[in-house]
Design a protein around this motif. Structure first.
Motif, PDB file in Angstrom:
ATOM      1  N   ASP A 113      -0.754  -1.243  -2.811  1.00 17.50           N
ATOM      2  CA  ASP A 113      -0.669  -2.476  -2.539  1.00 17.50           C
ATOM      3  C   ASP A 113      -1.676  -3.116  -3.668  1.00 17.50           C
ATOM      4  O   ASP A 113      -2.770  -2.859  -3.679  1.00 17.50           O
ATOM      5  CB  ASP A 113      -1.415  -2.845  -0.984  1.00 17.50           C
ATOM      6  CG  ASP A 113      -0.531  -2.057   0.018  1.00 17.50           C
ATOM      7  OD1 ASP A 113       0.700  -1.870  -0.037  1.00 17.50           O
ATOM      8  OD2 ASP A 113      -1.415  -1.604   0.811  1.00 17.50           O
ATOM      9  N   SER A 170       0.935  -4.639   4.635  1.00 11.91           N
ATOM     10  CA  SER A 170       0.140  -5.314   3.748  1.00 11.91           C
ATOM     11  C   SER A 170       0.537  -6.897   3.565  1.00 11.91           C
ATOM     12  O   SER A 170      -0.034  -7.833   3.506  1.00 11.91           O
ATOM     13  CB  SER A 170      -0.262  -4.920   2.316  1.00 11.91           C
ATOM     14  OG  SER A 170       0.904  -4.578   1.536  1.00 11.91           O
ATOM     15  N   CYS A 184      -4.306  -1.097   4.349  1.00 14.79           N
ATOM     16  CA  CYS A 184      -3.121  -2.067   4.155  1.00 14.79           C
ATOM     17  C   CYS A 184      -3.241  -3.369   4.741  1.00 14.79           C
ATOM     18  O   CYS A 184      -3.149  -4.496   4.330  1.00 14.79           O
ATOM     19  CB  CYS A 184      -1.829  -1.460   4.601  1.00 14.79           C
ATOM     20  SG  CYS A 184      -1.344   0.011   3.910  1.00 14.79           S
TER      21      CYS A 184
END
Ligand code: ZN
Length: 150
Positions: A41, A67, A128
């Motif tokens: 991410d 995320s 996340c």
């Protein structure tokens, strides 16, 4: 709790498909980049702070559904709040997703963010869920260098 779990699935899907505030604002006072190498991410969070209040928050980047959903809900949650209020929200959110927050309650101070209690069952996804928040904190502290969850 089972209601929250259903809501969790629904909210994550909704926000990851159509994230709110997913844009690069024309103007912003602060921004920071965040990276979660465990998942890949990578977001940039932009905020406009005026008189100590977060007037606007937005993000750009790529990441998994959790995320993206977390960044989407975070940008909504912190608009109109002071830096201190945003920090308090982050603490509450962090406690929630790491299972230290007690019973999640959608009518509590975290509001809709309470659905992220579902992340507590998947410890690998905690980073996340918190990436956007860590990145927001870096932006508010004017640390433009990329931060990493590692
Ligand atoms: Zn992820």
């Amino acid at each position: 709790m089972s209601d929250l779990r259903d809501l969790y699935q629904e909210v994550i899907l909704d926000h990851s498909r159509g994230p709110l505030n997913f844009r690069v604002p024309e103007t912003s006072t602060n921004h920071a980049e965040g990276y979660n190498p465990l998942c890949g991410d990578r977001f940039t969070v932009y905020v406009t702070v005026e008189g100590g209040v977060i007037r606007d928050a937005a993000f750009q980047g790529t990441g998994c559904a959790i995320s993206r959903a977390s960044a989407s809900m975070m940008t909504e949650a912190v608009k109109g709040r002071t830096r201190a209020e945003a920090e308090t929200l982050f603490q509450g959110f962090h406690d929630l997703v790491t299972g230290q927050g007690g019973a999640p309650d959608a009518s509590g101070p975290l509001g809709k963010l309470a659905v992220f209690a579902g992340v507590g069952e998947f410890p690998a996804r905690v980073k996340c869920a918190t990436l956007a928040w860590h990145t927001l904190r870096a932006a508010l502290e004017s640390r433009p260098e990329a931060i990493s969850t590692e």
